[in-house]
Design a protein around this motif. Structure first.
Motif, PDB file in Angstrom:
ATOM      1  N   UNK A 249      27.572  44.993  49.842  1.00 34.11           N
ATOM      2  CA  UNK A 249      28.722  44.824  48.966  1.00 34.11           C
ATOM      3  C   UNK A 249      29.885  44.265  49.770  1.00 34.11           C
ATOM      4  N   UNK A 250      30.838  43.684  49.060  1.00 37.89           N
ATOM      5  CA  UNK A 250      32.156  43.381  49.599  1.00 37.89           C
ATOM      6  C   UNK A 250      33.153  44.269  48.865  1.00 37.89           C
ATOM      7  N   UNK A 251      33.962  44.981  49.619  1.00 34.02           N
ATOM      8  CA  UNK A 251      34.875  45.968  49.036  1.00 34.02           C
ATOM      9  C   UNK A 251      36.320  45.550  49.264  1.00 34.02           C
ATOM     10  N   UNK A 252      37.106  45.577  48.193  1.00 34.85           N
ATOM     11  CA  UNK A 252      38.526  45.239  48.282  1.00 34.85           C
ATOM     12  C   UNK A 252      39.262  46.326  49.067  1.00 34.85           C
ATOM     13  N   UNK A 253      40.003  45.911  50.095  1.00 35.20           N
ATOM     14  CA  UNK A 253      40.759  46.880  50.898  1.00 35.20           C
ATOM     15  C   UNK A 253      41.990  47.392  50.162  1.00 35.20           C
ATOM     16  N   UNK A 254      42.523  46.577  49.271  1.00 37.56           N
ATOM     17  CA  UNK A 254      43.707  46.956  48.491  1.00 37.56           C
ATOM     18  C   UNK A 254      43.628  46.262  47.141  1.00 37.56           C
ATOM     19  N   UNK A 255      44.409  46.727  46.187  1.00 32.96           N
ATOM     20  CA  UNK A 255      44.442  46.087  44.872  1.00 32.96           C
ATOM     21  C   UNK A 255      44.879  44.625  45.023  1.00 32.96           C
ATOM     22  N   UNK A 256      44.222  43.748  44.286  1.00 33.64           N
ATOM     23  CA  UNK A 256      44.528  42.317  44.403  1.00 33.64           C
ATOM     24  C   UNK A 256      44.009  41.580  43.177  1.00 33.64           C
ATOM     25  N   UNK A 257      44.627  40.461  42.896  1.00 34.92           N
ATOM     26  CA  UNK A 257      44.184  39.581  41.821  1.00 34.92           C
ATOM     27  C   UNK A 257      43.680  38.282  42.440  1.00 34.92           C
ATOM     28  N   UNK A 258      42.451  37.923  42.094  1.00 36.90           N
ATOM     29  CA  UNK A 258      41.841  36.682  42.588  1.00 36.90           C
ATOM     30  C   UNK A 258      41.856  35.671  41.457  1.00 36.90           C
ATOM     31  N   UNK A 259      42.323  34.479  41.767  1.00 39.58           N
ATOM     32  CA  UNK A 259      42.428  33.420  40.749  1.00 39.58           C
ATOM     33  C   UNK A 259      41.469  32.287  41.069  1.00 39.58           C
ATOM     34  N   UNK A 260      40.974  31.664  40.034  1.00 43.67           N
ATOM     35  CA  UNK A 260      40.157  30.464  40.152  1.00 43.67           C
ATOM     36  C   UNK A 260      40.533  29.521  39.024  1.00 43.67           C
ATOM     37  N   UNK A 261      40.063  28.310  39.110  1.00 41.07           N
ATOM     38  CA  UNK A 261      40.410  27.330  38.078  1.00 41.07           C
ATOM     39  C   UNK A 261      39.946  27.836  36.719  1.00 41.07           C
ATOM     40  N   UNK A 262      40.906  28.117  35.848  1.00 45.23           N
ATOM     41  CA  UNK A 262      40.594  28.552  34.495  1.00 45.23           C
ATOM     42  C   UNK A 262      40.497  30.046  34.294  1.00 45.23           C
ATOM     43  N   UNK A 263      40.761  30.846  35.325  1.00 43.62           N
ATOM     44  CA  UNK A 263      40.650  32.283  35.112  1.00 43.62           C
ATOM     45  C   UNK A 263      41.059  33.097  36.325  1.00 43.62           C
ATOM     46  N   UNK A 264      40.913  34.413  36.212  1.00 44.36           N
ATOM     47  CA  UNK A 264      41.263  35.320  37.300  1.00 44.36           C
ATOM     48  C   UNK A 264      40.615  36.674  37.048  1.00 44.36           C
ATOM     49  N   UNK A 265      40.632  37.533  38.079  1.00 44.53           N
ATOM     50  CA  UNK A 265      40.187  38.921  37.916  1.00 44.53           C
ATOM     51  C   UNK A 265      40.994  39.797  38.855  1.00 44.53           C
ATOM     52  N   UNK A 266      41.380  40.942  38.343  1.00 50.69           N
ATOM     53  CA  UNK A 266      42.049  41.943  39.165  1.00 50.69           C
ATOM     54  C   UNK A 266      40.996  42.883  39.736  1.00 50.69           C
ATOM     55  N   UNK A 267      41.060  43.125  41.034  1.00 55.89           N
ATOM     56  CA  UNK A 267      40.187  44.081  41.709  1.00 55.89           C
ATOM     57  C   UNK A 267      41.034  45.240  42.196  1.00 55.89           C
ATOM     58  N   UNK A 268      40.652  46.456  41.821  1.00 52.32           N
ATOM     59  CA  UNK A 268      41.336  47.643  42.313  1.00 52.32           C
ATOM     60  C   UNK A 268      40.933  47.907  43.759  1.00 52.32           C
ATOM     61  N   UNK A 269      41.738  48.643  44.481  1.00 54.56           N
ATOM     62  CA  UNK A 269      41.379  49.046  45.847  1.00 54.56           C
ATOM     63  C   UNK A 269      40.051  49.812  45.805  1.00 54.56           C
ATOM     64  N   UNK A 270      39.117  49.422  46.666  1.00 53.52           N
ATOM     65  CA  UNK A 270      37.812  50.080  46.698  1.00 53.52           C
ATOM     66  C   UNK A 270      36.789  49.487  45.747  1.00 53.52           C
TER      67      UNK A 270
END
Length: 320
Positions: A249-270
């Protein structure tokens, strides 16, 4: 003279759709094939040299120790169909004992095969070679001049573990149907062993496997025009005893929003992106899987520790 046939052509739109679909699942997921961009492939070669990563050297030792027995079991002079051939090194190691009449290396890109196949043709000028660019994980047909008789499918590296058991059964069933009842399969599988050994093999002290996994984010940034910050993620790998599989797995170290062309997703910490599974089998469990797929185990070979197994199986005629 070697022949090259390219049947796979990357559909960038379909790749993008597949990746975005997985990233937007409640449990984000990507296919392990996306770990292998140019840098990822080089990092995996480095992983194979690590002291913790036993599969490569253990498999090689089995082939070296039992080469003559393997050749006696599978037969010489076959059409050797090498699935996921890459640099063709594992098959070439067996050429002196298997003496294939026709070698058919298959990979998703013939370009990756060309240099290796050209070198092989110089070493073995009498051997007929047909290199095929195809995604062999999906249904495919071999060229007409590769007849169905005397085919020996070669699938080393315990790569069958990347399939969930039901998918592995379906994949092997297609191979059983692709030859006559004398058709054979020479396949390697990683066996269940102590959890600390398995965990270390996928989370080495030097962090090479972590770099390999994290590089997926660079690949996603390129393909999706995304803005993953690699520093904001960490590698997580462990043996899931209940599922009998390594999970990466790849685990988010902190809350973050990742954006891409046409969309995005918020990842919570962990929160995690599931990037790979590698299923491990008992010897009896893998023999049963072969049987379900329409093969009968003929013979198997293991290392002294019982960590890894090479199997020869024949199509049984009892197709699922």
């Amino acid at each position: 003279m070697a022949q090259f046939i390219q049947r796979f052509h990357a559909d960038k739109s379909a790749i993008r759709d597949e990746l975005l679909s997985g990233l937007q699942e409640p449990q984000a997921i990507t296919s392990p094939k996306y770990l292998y961009d140019a840098l990822g492939s080089k990092l995996f070669e480095a992983i194979c040299e690590l002291p913790e990563y036993y599969p490569t050297r253990t498999e090689a030792a089995i082939f070296d120790a039992h080469a003559d027995e393997i050749a006696a079991s599978v037969g010489r002079g076959r059409t050797l169909v090498d699935l996921g051939a890459g640099n063709c090194a594992k098959a070439a190691r067996l050429f002196p004992v298997l003496q294939p009449a026709h070698y058919v290396p298959i990979d998703i890109s013939v370009d990756f095969l060309r240099d290796s196949v050209d070198t092989l043709q110089q070493r073995f000028p009498a051997m007929e070679i047909t290199a095929l660019g195809v995604d062999f994980s999906a249904p495919f047909a071999l060229p007409d001049h590769v007849g169905p008789a005397q085919r020996l499918f070669f699938y080393p590296g315990s790569s069958i573990g990347n399939f969930a058991p039901a998918d592995a059964t379906a994949f092997l069933a297609r191979l059983a149907q692709a030859g006559d009842n004398d058709g054979g399969l020479l396949i390697s599988v990683d066996l269940v062993k102590a959890k600390p050994l398995l965990d270390a093999a996928y989370d080495d002290a030097l962090g090479v496997t972590a770099s390999f996994n994290l590089n997926l984010l660079n690949h996603l940034n390129t393909v999706l025009e995304a803005d993953f910050n690699v520093r904001g993620w960490q590698h997580v790998a462990f043996f899931n005893t209940d599922q009998s599989r390594i999970e990466m797995h790849l685990e988010a170290k902190a809350a973050q929003t990742v954006r891409w062309r046409g969309g995005q997703r918020h990842f919570a910490a962990g929160e995690r992106i599931h990037t790979e599974n590698s299923y491990k089998y008992t010897a009896a469990g893998f023999a049963a899987l072969l049987e379900r797929a329409g093969f009968t185990l003929q013979q198997s070979w293991t290392d002294p520790q019982g960590w890894f197994m090479v199997c020869h199986a024949k199509a049984s005629g009892n197709r699922p």
